[in-house]
Write an enzyme that holds these catalytic residues in place. Sequence first.
Site, PDB file in Angstrom:
ATOM      1  N   LYS A   1    -103.696 -27.931 -55.446  1.00 22.15           N
ATOM      2  CA  LYS A   1    -102.233 -27.897 -55.576  1.00 22.15           C
ATOM      3  C   LYS A   1    -101.662 -29.320 -55.582  1.00 22.15           C
ATOM      4  CE  LYS A   1     -98.569 -27.379 -52.826  1.00 22.15           C
ATOM      5  NZ  LYS A   1     -97.819 -26.990 -51.651  1.00 22.15           N
TER       6      LYS A   1
ATOM      7  N   ASP B   1     -97.986 -22.688 -55.738  1.00 25.05           N
ATOM      8  CA  ASP B   1     -97.508 -22.664 -54.354  1.00 25.05           C
ATOM      9  C   ASP B   1     -97.079 -21.228 -54.044  1.00 25.05           C
ATOM     10  OD1 ASP B   1     -95.104 -22.251 -55.603  1.00 25.05           O
ATOM     11  OD2 ASP B   1     -93.982 -23.637 -54.336  1.00 25.05           O
TER      12      ASP B   1
END
Length: 257
Positions: free
Chosen positions: A163, A182
Amino acid sequence: MSATKAVKPVGTIKQIATGAKARAIAASEPVAPKKKPGKTKKPLAPERVAAILDALCKAYPNAVCALTHRSAWELTVATILSAQCTDVRVNLVTPSLFKTFPTPKAMAAASLPEIEELIRTTGFFRNKAKSIQGAAKCVVEDYGNKVPQTMEELLKLPGVARKTANVVLGSWFKIADGVVVDTHVLRISKRLELTENTTPEKVERDLIKVIPQDHWIDYSHEIIFHGRQLCVARKPRCVDCSLETLCNSSDKTWTSH
Ligand code: SF4
């Protein structure tokens, strides 16, 4: 005028069974599958995906990363700090952090308690301080003071997973290597039936397959804005959503109470 003759309902043996017998029959019946969320016929049809991307782009034309940063290094640190924390909170902390330790070299030489004190309010501050300092050392010692520009190299920095690496590559270097997943991207991609998975790695793999690469960076930014403004976790504001006609999520919500 013809009279309608009332017809008495005739129950089957199962219907009229009561008590223990009914319970025994019920136990032997196959359990009806739970209604699957979403009921779009071809949720991954390219024209549907294109319509979703178009609606997102129109709704959030200026969507960008909300973490304040002036360099790839600052974005790396801010993204590490954003784990389990709001961007607003991170943005309150980073100005004094970067004022005290303006470069990876300064951060690498800092003492852990000093870093911890400055990032305390972002939560998990001991682990985050270790990650930031470890990443700083790695950038200084292995990458000549520069944040690397490949997924493979970024993943070697302590505290950096896919991420964070995707955030840095996409938002700073404008390299679309993957899709940032996310909590908002995870939840809303599922609501929009672009994935059935629940783990970030699998969701990213699904999104990469259905979203054209030139939308990978913007998709995450727009979905994150959408998740903050309308498609919130509980009681999404579907009445105001421009994607409503494309969305068949089973938890659409029309009231605010
Ligand atoms: S219609 Fe509702 S659930 Fe679907 S994307 Fe819009 S806000 Fe989210």
